[in-house]
Design a protein around this motif. Sequence first.
Motif, PDB file in Angstrom:
ATOM      1  N   LEU A 141      25.844 -88.100 -59.512  1.00  0.00           N
ATOM      2  CA  LEU A 141      26.693 -86.910 -59.591  1.00  0.00           C
ATOM      3  C   LEU A 141      26.478 -86.006 -58.382  1.00  0.00           C
ATOM      4  O   LEU A 141      27.433 -85.486 -57.792  1.00  0.00           O
ATOM      5  CB  LEU A 141      26.390 -86.131 -60.876  1.00  0.00           C
ATOM      6  N   ARG A 142      25.234 -85.799 -58.019  1.00  0.00           N
ATOM      7  CA  ARG A 142      24.939 -84.943 -56.874  1.00  0.00           C
ATOM      8  C   ARG A 142      25.428 -85.564 -55.573  1.00  0.00           C
ATOM      9  O   ARG A 142      25.949 -84.869 -54.694  1.00  0.00           O
ATOM     10  CB  ARG A 142      23.435 -84.669 -56.816  1.00  0.00           C
ATOM     11  N   LEU A 143      25.293 -86.887 -55.457  1.00  0.00           N
ATOM     12  CA  LEU A 143      25.781 -87.563 -54.267  1.00  0.00           C
ATOM     13  C   LEU A 143      27.304 -87.472 -54.185  1.00  0.00           C
ATOM     14  O   LEU A 143      27.868 -87.245 -53.101  1.00  0.00           O
ATOM     15  CB  LEU A 143      25.331 -89.023 -54.270  1.00  0.00           C
ATOM     16  N   ALA A 144      27.969 -87.627 -55.322  1.00  0.00           N
ATOM     17  CA  ALA A 144      29.434 -87.506 -55.342  1.00  0.00           C
ATOM     18  C   ALA A 144      29.865 -86.125 -54.867  1.00  0.00           C
ATOM     19  O   ALA A 144      30.836 -85.983 -54.104  1.00  0.00           O
ATOM     20  CB  ALA A 144      29.954 -87.766 -56.752  1.00  0.00           C
ATOM     21  N   ASN A 145      29.137 -85.110 -55.276  1.00  0.00           N
ATOM     22  CA  ASN A 145      29.476 -83.744 -54.883  1.00  0.00           C
ATOM     23  C   ASN A 145      29.342 -83.550 -53.369  1.00  0.00           C
ATOM     24  O   ASN A 145      30.219 -82.964 -52.722  1.00  0.00           O
ATOM     25  CB  ASN A 145      28.561 -82.761 -55.620  1.00  0.00           C
ATOM     26  N   VAL A 146      28.264 -84.055 -52.777  1.00  0.00           N
ATOM     27  CA  VAL A 146      28.045 -83.884 -51.344  1.00  0.00           C
ATOM     28  C   VAL A 146      29.038 -84.727 -50.540  1.00  0.00           C
ATOM     29  O   VAL A 146      29.554 -84.283 -49.508  1.00  0.00           O
ATOM     30  CB  VAL A 146      26.594 -84.248 -50.952  1.00  0.00           C
ATOM     31  N   LEU A 147      29.319 -85.934 -51.020  1.00  0.00           N
ATOM     32  CA  LEU A 147      30.309 -86.782 -50.334  1.00  0.00           C
ATOM     33  C   LEU A 147      31.684 -86.118 -50.347  1.00  0.00           C
ATOM     34  O   LEU A 147      32.426 -86.162 -49.355  1.00  0.00           O
ATOM     35  CB  LEU A 147      30.381 -88.151 -51.011  1.00  0.00           C
ATOM     36  N   HIS A 148      32.012 -85.499 -51.471  1.00  0.00           N
ATOM     37  CA  HIS A 148      33.287 -84.771 -51.576  1.00  0.00           C
ATOM     38  C   HIS A 148      33.339 -83.629 -50.568  1.00  0.00           C
ATOM     39  O   HIS A 148      34.348 -83.442 -49.865  1.00  0.00           O
ATOM     40  CB  HIS A 148      33.450 -84.247 -53.005  1.00  0.00           C
ATOM     41  N   LYS A 149      32.243 -82.878 -50.458  1.00  0.00           N
ATOM     42  CA  LYS A 149      32.208 -81.772 -49.508  1.00  0.00           C
ATOM     43  C   LYS A 149      32.297 -82.267 -48.060  1.00  0.00           C
ATOM     44  O   LYS A 149      32.802 -81.559 -47.185  1.00  0.00           O
ATOM     45  CB  LYS A 149      30.928 -80.950 -49.711  1.00  0.00           C
ATOM     46  N   LYS A 150      31.816 -83.473 -47.819  1.00  0.00           N
ATOM     47  CA  LYS A 150      31.877 -84.070 -46.491  1.00  0.00           C
ATOM     48  C   LYS A 150      33.265 -84.622 -46.188  1.00  0.00           C
ATOM     49  O   LYS A 150      33.580 -84.973 -45.049  1.00  0.00           O
ATOM     50  CB  LYS A 150      30.818 -85.186 -46.398  1.00  0.00           C
ATOM     51  N   GLY A 151      34.117 -84.687 -47.223  1.00  0.00           N
ATOM     52  CA  GLY A 151      35.460 -85.235 -47.042  1.00  0.00           C
ATOM     53  C   GLY A 151      35.539 -86.725 -47.277  1.00  0.00           C
ATOM     54  O   GLY A 151      36.589 -87.343 -47.042  1.00  0.00           O
ATOM     55  N   LEU A 152      34.457 -87.317 -47.768  1.00  0.00           N
ATOM     56  CA  LEU A 152      34.425 -88.750 -48.063  1.00  0.00           C
ATOM     57  C   LEU A 152      34.802 -88.968 -49.529  1.00  0.00           C
ATOM     58  O   LEU A 152      34.007 -89.431 -50.352  1.00  0.00           O
ATOM     59  CB  LEU A 152      33.035 -89.306 -47.753  1.00  0.00           C
ATOM     60  N   HIS A 153      36.039 -88.641 -49.849  1.00  0.00           N
ATOM     61  CA  HIS A 153      36.481 -88.607 -51.236  1.00  0.00           C
ATOM     62  C   HIS A 153      36.474 -89.993 -51.898  1.00  0.00           C
ATOM     63  O   HIS A 153      36.223 -90.104 -53.098  1.00  0.00           O
ATOM     64  CB  HIS A 153      37.881 -87.996 -51.318  1.00  0.00           C
ATOM     65  N   HIS A 154      36.768 -91.045 -51.118  1.00  0.00           N
ATOM     66  CA  HIS A 154      36.797 -92.390 -51.694  1.00  0.00           C
ATOM     67  C   HIS A 154      35.400 -92.828 -52.136  1.00  0.00           C
ATOM     68  O   HIS A 154      35.238 -93.467 -53.177  1.00  0.00           O
ATOM     69  CB  HIS A 154      37.406 -93.392 -50.709  1.00  0.00           C
ATOM     70  N   HIS A 155      34.383 -92.461 -51.364  1.00  0.00           N
ATOM     71  CA  HIS A 155      33.008 -92.789 -51.776  1.00  0.00           C
ATOM     72  C   HIS A 155      32.553 -91.891 -52.935  1.00  0.00           C
ATOM     73  O   HIS A 155      31.836 -92.342 -53.837  1.00  0.00           O
ATOM     74  CB  HIS A 155      32.052 -92.630 -50.590  1.00  0.00           C
ATOM     75  N   ALA A 156      32.983 -90.650 -52.896  1.00  0.00           N
ATOM     76  CA  ALA A 156      32.642 -89.731 -53.986  1.00  0.00           C
ATOM     77  C   ALA A 156      33.205 -90.248 -55.307  1.00  0.00           C
ATOM     78  O   ALA A 156      32.533 -90.210 -56.350  1.00  0.00           O
ATOM     79  CB  ALA A 156      33.186 -88.343 -53.685  1.00  0.00           C
ATOM     80  N   LYS A 157      34.434 -90.758 -55.251  1.00  0.00           N
ATOM     81  CA  LYS A 157      35.064 -91.276 -56.468  1.00  0.00           C
ATOM     82  C   LYS A 157      34.332 -92.520 -56.972  1.00  0.00           C
ATOM     83  O   LYS A 157      34.189 -92.730 -58.183  1.00  0.00           O
ATOM     84  CB  LYS A 157      36.531 -91.607 -56.192  1.00  0.00           C
ATOM     85  N   HIS A 158      33.837 -93.324 -56.043  1.00  0.00           N
ATOM     86  CA  HIS A 158      33.048 -94.502 -56.432  1.00  0.00           C
ATOM     87  C   HIS A 158      31.800 -94.085 -57.202  1.00  0.00           C
ATOM     88  O   HIS A 158      31.470 -94.694 -58.233  1.00  0.00           O
ATOM     89  CB  HIS A 158      32.645 -95.288 -55.180  1.00  0.00           C
ATOM     90  N   GLU A 159      31.113 -93.048 -56.713  1.00  0.00           N
ATOM     91  CA  GLU A 159      29.901 -92.582 -57.394  1.00  0.00           C
ATOM     92  C   GLU A 159      30.220 -92.069 -58.792  1.00  0.00           C
ATOM     93  O   GLU A 159      29.470 -92.319 -59.748  1.00  0.00           O
ATOM     94  CB  GLU A 159      29.220 -91.489 -56.570  1.00  0.00           C
ATOM     95  N   LEU A 160      31.335 -91.368 -58.921  1.00  0.00           N
ATOM     96  CA  LEU A 160      31.735 -90.867 -60.242  1.00  0.00           C
ATOM     97  C   LEU A 160      32.063 -92.021 -61.190  1.00  0.00           C
ATOM     98  O   LEU A 160      31.721 -91.974 -62.373  1.00  0.00           O
ATOM     99  CB  LEU A 160      32.946 -89.941 -60.116  1.00  0.00           C
ATOM    100  N   ASN A 161      32.716 -93.050 -60.675  1.00  0.00           N
ATOM    101  CA  ASN A 161      33.046 -94.208 -61.507  1.00  0.00           C
ATOM    102  C   ASN A 161      31.790 -94.931 -61.961  1.00  0.00           C
ATOM    103  O   ASN A 161      31.691 -95.385 -63.111  1.00  0.00           O
ATOM    104  CB  ASN A 161      33.956 -95.170 -60.742  1.00  0.00           C
ATOM    105  N   GLN A 162      30.817 -95.054 -61.049  1.00  0.00           N
ATOM    106  CA  GLN A 162      29.546 -95.689 -61.396  1.00  0.00           C
ATOM    107  C   GLN A 162      28.823 -94.896 -62.477  1.00  0.00           C
ATOM    108  O   GLN A 162      28.252 -95.456 -63.418  1.00  0.00           O
ATOM    109  CB  GLN A 162      28.661 -95.812 -60.155  1.00  0.00           C
ATOM    110  N   TYR A 163      28.838 -93.578 -62.315  1.00  0.00           N
ATOM    111  CA  TYR A 163      28.215 -92.691 -63.307  1.00  0.00           C
ATOM    112  C   TYR A 163      28.879 -92.869 -64.665  1.00  0.00           C
ATOM    113  O   TYR A 163      28.210 -93.036 -65.696  1.00  0.00           O
ATOM    114  CB  TYR A 163      28.332 -91.243 -62.835  1.00  0.00           C
TER     115      TYR A 163
END
Length: 321
Positions: free
Chosen positions: A251-273
Amino acid sequence: MKERNVSELRKEIKAATELARSGGDVTEIYDRLSSLHKAGNLDQSLFLNFGWLIYYKLKHTPLNSVLPRKRLLIQYLNLDLPRPSLLHSLILNEAIKLKKNSPSQFRIRDFMELWGIDNLRDEDWEKFKPESGHATNSLVENLIGVYTREIKKDRTAASEEFGRLLDKAIEVYRSNVHLPLYRPIVLESQGRQEEALACYRKLLKRWPRKFFLWSRAEELLPASDLDTRIALLSKAVTLVRDENFLGDIRLRLANVLHKKGLHHHAKHELNQYQSLYVSRRWHIKAWHGTLSRRIEAAAPGVSPAPTPYDAFIAPAMQFPQ
């Protein structure tokens, strides 16, 4: 109280204490002594006898009887007996047992303010050595363990006195690998973030494969340092062997990836969670939904893409330096 009455009552207390030592029921005399003490009618010369009776009654009160045990601890502290002493240390041991068994129903830091860390004896630093088997932790080590876990969970500050106790214990018990891990938690609780972060850097030099050290260190980094935060969390993900420990980190990684603009990776982390929590039938945190909506708003219809952890880790390799 008249001298004769005091003498007779002392005999009764001693007999009751022997009964309590073996787990016998001493409710009647305990209640009588409690009433006398509350009314200010218990002779002070009987306080110590009453204290030992309380201890043995406490020792044989089931650990899950939280309220009765708390009342006995308070009753003892209200006697204001000479300290340090063997009895005082035994009472602390019972308080630690209560904390371990019912962590959310008893605050050890509040108890210690009344008990007094400065009342620890030299003997309390000695490890218990049974006739067979390995030596177990000392009273001091057990106290440090429950106290640190409490301040971490409650997000409250450790006292300066406790900090000094921990520093001394780290020097005394060099073979106890848990004590150094408590130090940054104590420093952070006291608002000393830079010192805590420096402590994590040193610990990571010693134990680079402990995933939780990378994760905890990330929480202390400046919010704006997105690359290093992504690196530390990515490193933690690659080190975790049990997927069950990855929920909060993802969850925390998804949040930081989102802030970095890496939304596709952030969404992957959320799906894994989500997959993990659904498979375990665990409660999904509201933060998951909030992040999902933010990502969708920032990048509508974006598809998840596996996070290239190894590619992000580079800044983490410089972190423990």
